[in-house]
Design a protein around this motif. Structure first.
Motif, PDB file in Angstrom:
ATOM      1  N   GLY A 117       0.822  -1.200   0.000  1.00  0.00           N
ATOM      2  CA  GLY A 117       0.000   0.000   0.000  1.00  0.00           C
ATOM      3  C   GLY A 117       0.860   1.255   0.000  1.00  0.00           C
ATOM      4  O   GLY A 117       0.537   2.250  -0.667  1.00  0.00           O
ATOM      5  N   THR A 118       1.955   1.213   0.747  1.00  0.00           N
ATOM      6  CA  THR A 118       2.846   2.372   0.810  1.00  0.00           C
ATOM      7  C   THR A 118       3.384   2.729  -0.571  1.00  0.00           C
ATOM      8  O   THR A 118       3.395   3.900  -0.971  1.00  0.00           O
ATOM      9  CB  THR A 118       4.047   2.069   1.744  1.00  0.00           C
ATOM     10  OG1 THR A 118       3.553   1.848   3.065  1.00  0.00           O
ATOM     11  CG2 THR A 118       5.032   3.214   1.768  1.00  0.00           C
ATOM     12  N   ASN A 211      -7.879   4.072   9.907  1.00  0.00           N
ATOM     13  CA  ASN A 211      -6.630   4.088  10.659  1.00  0.00           C
ATOM     14  C   ASN A 211      -6.617   5.033  11.860  1.00  0.00           C
ATOM     15  O   ASN A 211      -5.581   5.283  12.463  1.00  0.00           O
ATOM     16  CB  ASN A 211      -5.469   4.400   9.715  1.00  0.00           C
ATOM     17  CG  ASN A 211      -5.109   3.192   8.847  1.00  0.00           C
ATOM     18  OD1 ASN A 211      -4.592   2.206   9.351  1.00  0.00           O
ATOM     19  ND2 ASN A 211      -5.413   3.260   7.565  1.00  0.00           N
ATOM     20  N   ASP A 239      -7.540   6.669  -1.173  1.00  0.00           N
ATOM     21  CA  ASP A 239      -6.717   5.567  -0.683  1.00  0.00           C
ATOM     22  C   ASP A 239      -7.669   4.474  -0.209  1.00  0.00           C
ATOM     23  O   ASP A 239      -8.202   4.517   0.900  1.00  0.00           O
ATOM     24  CB  ASP A 239      -5.811   6.060   0.450  1.00  0.00           C
ATOM     25  CG  ASP A 239      -4.903   4.950   0.965  1.00  0.00           C
ATOM     26  OD1 ASP A 239      -5.077   3.789   0.535  1.00  0.00           O
ATOM     27  OD2 ASP A 239      -4.033   5.241   1.805  1.00  0.00           O
ATOM     28  N   LYS A 267      -3.768  -4.605   0.511  1.00  0.00           N
ATOM     29  CA  LYS A 267      -4.456  -5.548   1.397  1.00  0.00           C
ATOM     30  C   LYS A 267      -5.250  -6.621   0.626  1.00  0.00           C
ATOM     31  O   LYS A 267      -4.651  -7.578   0.182  1.00  0.00           O
ATOM     32  CB  LYS A 267      -5.280  -4.785   2.423  1.00  0.00           C
ATOM     33  CG  LYS A 267      -4.319  -3.897   3.251  1.00  0.00           C
ATOM     34  CD  LYS A 267      -4.827  -3.321   4.536  1.00  0.00           C
ATOM     35  CE  LYS A 267      -3.644  -2.740   5.310  1.00  0.00           C
ATOM     36  NZ  LYS A 267      -3.663  -1.324   5.559  1.00  0.00           N
TER      37      LYS A 267
HETATM   38  C1  PLP Z   1      -2.376  -0.362   5.340  1.00  0.00           C
HETATM   39  C2  PLP Z   1      -2.590   0.927   4.657  1.00  0.00           C
HETATM   40  C3  PLP Z   1      -1.621   1.525   3.846  1.00  0.00           C
HETATM   41  C4  PLP Z   1      -0.223   0.989   3.749  1.00  0.00           C
HETATM   42  O1  PLP Z   1      -0.166  -0.261   3.168  1.00  0.00           O
HETATM   43  P1  PLP Z   1       1.129  -1.173   3.449  1.00  0.00           P
HETATM   44  O2  PLP Z   1       0.868  -2.379   2.602  1.00  0.00           O
HETATM   45  O3  PLP Z   1       1.142  -1.442   4.911  1.00  0.00           O
HETATM   46  O4  PLP Z   1       2.306  -0.394   2.999  1.00  0.00           O
HETATM   47  C5  PLP Z   1      -1.951   2.650   3.128  1.00  0.00           C
HETATM   48  N1  PLP Z   1      -3.175   3.190   3.233  1.00  0.00           N
HETATM   49  C6  PLP Z   1      -4.130   2.663   4.005  1.00  0.00           C
HETATM   50  C7  PLP Z   1      -5.481   3.284   4.034  1.00  0.00           C
HETATM   51  C8  PLP Z   1      -3.864   1.536   4.764  1.00  0.00           C
HETATM   52  O5  PLP Z   1      -4.803   1.049   5.584  1.00  0.00           O
END
Ligand code: PLP
Length: 430
Positions: A117-118, A211, A239, A267
């Motif tokens: 996600g990053t 989050n 996001d 995810k």
């Molecule tokens: C988990 C998350 C991320 C980061 O994803 P990673 O795979 O941990 O790098 C970014 N944005 C949101 C909304 C998240 O919940």
């Protein structure tokens, strides 16, 4: 509950891995105690190295919408494994996954696959900056977009309009390009945009925040953001790393009917393996190398095994859209049960739920943004967490994380949760 082996492993881990963990929240700092070391997961259950079994309401922080190791994912991984693990060359699977993402999320005409996600959010921001030829971005307090420097920024003090680093190692220069607005407060966004005419490249937001605990957008908030972005030539980035395929096949944008310019995913699209993605309109996406000048790359991006697992999940979702009804049913059952438990003890704590993601905030205030979320009694949450854990229920080890229900959770397990919570509330409140 026995944690002998988990404790021992945690002590060893701390010698070799900072804090003993590879992602900070796992260390249980917010609730105290020793993290459990997980040995295996099946369906809605996880088993730790001491032999304790738990009903898992964390689901690896979101990916496991079908629970742990559903057959169709397991079989796909095994099948793909026979062909090798990585080639650094194009494969069929990545094309099929990209195709399916574009089909399920209509605002995505083209997509680039990454590993987390990053990576997705940081690349989306670079792309938005390139597309608009602007440098500044707006994010919301309490929203998390991964650990890229531009997002590790908090609001400056009253006199400052721009952000300041909230982690050492993030430069003041980088932080100055990120402005922080307040979730659900359109005026806070409007002020920043007015103060920085023609300078904002993108507004990035979790369309349902997960989050800071679950915080849904107020009626009309996302649409107002969208309208402002359209008027001001700003790209709207949703996001959907949590909400993508969690709330509907087309994510929160489908649920709320608001179309972003760029979407980031993670995810669930990896089926439990590391996959992220960002996508949007073709004219934006084609700015990426090799068709355009914006550099972005990855040795393991589109990894055939990870992508196959994700593809299996998305295919299942496409063929069984009724899973969202089942998730909604189980989640609403849980919500009702929790509310009954609360009322039995005269507590009016806030429960926020959208679909299969929810947070019980230990505060009687409405929770609509970070400030109101932070009014929660985190000490109370910590003892609640441990009492639930002792009774076989694995919850997020922080008040400010979402709890997830998967397709694998049964009605009986939901009832068990409610009954257990009642016992725990009795200890806490009587
Ligand atoms: C988990 C998350 C991320 C980061 O994803 P990673 O795979 O941990 O790098 C970014 N944005 C949101 C909304 C998240 O919940």
């Amino acid at each position: 509950m026995k944690v002998d082996y988990s404790s021992k492993l945690f002590e060893q881990a701390k010698n070799y891995i900072p804090g003993g963990v590879n992602s900070p929240v796992r260390a249980f700092r917010a609730v105290g105690g020793t993290p459990i070391f997980v040995k295996r997961g099946l369906g809605s259950r996880i088993l730790d190295v001491d032999g304790n079994e738990f009903i898992d309401f964390v689901c690896s922080w979101g990916p496991h919408i079908f629970g742990h190791l559903p057959k169709f994912v397991k079989n796909t991984i095994i099948e793909q494994l026979e062909n090798g693990t990585s080639f650094g060359a194009p494969t069929i699977q990545e094309v099929r996954l990209a195709q399916l993402i574009c089909e399920l999320v209509p605002s995505i005409e083209m997509v680039r696959l990454v590993n987390s996600g990053t990576e997705a959010t940081m690349s989306a921001i670079r792309l938005a900056r390139a597309y608009t030829s602007r440098e500044k971005i707006i994010k919301f307090a309490g929203c998390y977009h991964g650990h890229f420097d531009a997002f590790l920024v908090s609001a400056g003090s009253g006199a400052l309009t721009f952000g300041v680093p909230n982690s050492p190692g993030v430069t003041v220069g980088v932080a100055k390009d990120t402005y922080i607005a307040r979730y659900n407060d359109i005026d806070s966004v409007y002020r920043i945009v007015k103060e920085n005419p023609n300078q904002i490249a993108a507004i990035i937001i979790e369309p349902v925040a997960g989050n800071m605990g679950v915080v849904p957008p107020k009626e009309g908030f996302l649409q107002k953001l969208k309208d402002m972005c359209t008027d001001e030539g700003i790209l709207l980035v949703f996001d959907e790393v949590i909400t993508g395929f969690r709330l509907a096949p087309g994510g929160a944008q489908e649920l709320y009917g608001v179309v972003p310019d760029i979407t980031t995913l993670g995810k669930i699209i990896g089926g439990g393996l590391p996959v992220g993605a960002f996508g949007g309109r073709k004219e934006i996406m084609e700015l990426l190398a090799p068709t355009g000048p914006v550099y972005q790359a990855g040795t393991l991006s589109g990894n055939p095994i990870a992508v196959s697992a994700g593809l299996a999940v998305l295919k299942f979702i496409k063929e069984n859209p009724s899973i969202y009804k089942s998730l909604e049913f189980k989640a609403s059952l849980l919500e009702e049960g929790i509310k009954v438990n609360l009322s039995r003890f005269g507590k009016r704590f806030t429960l926020n739920r959208i679909g299969s993601m929810l947070t019980l905030f230990f505060t009687e205030n409405e929770v609509t943004d970070l400030e109101s979320a932070l009014k929660s009694d985190t000490v109370l949450y910590a003892s609640y967490f441990h009492k639930m854990l002792d009774r076989g229920i694995y919850l997020p080890c922080s008040q400010f994380e979402a709890m997830f229900i998967s397709y694998a959770h049964t009605e009986d397990e939901i009832k068990f949760f409610v009954k257990t919570q009642f016992e725990v509330f009795k200890e806490l409140f009587q």
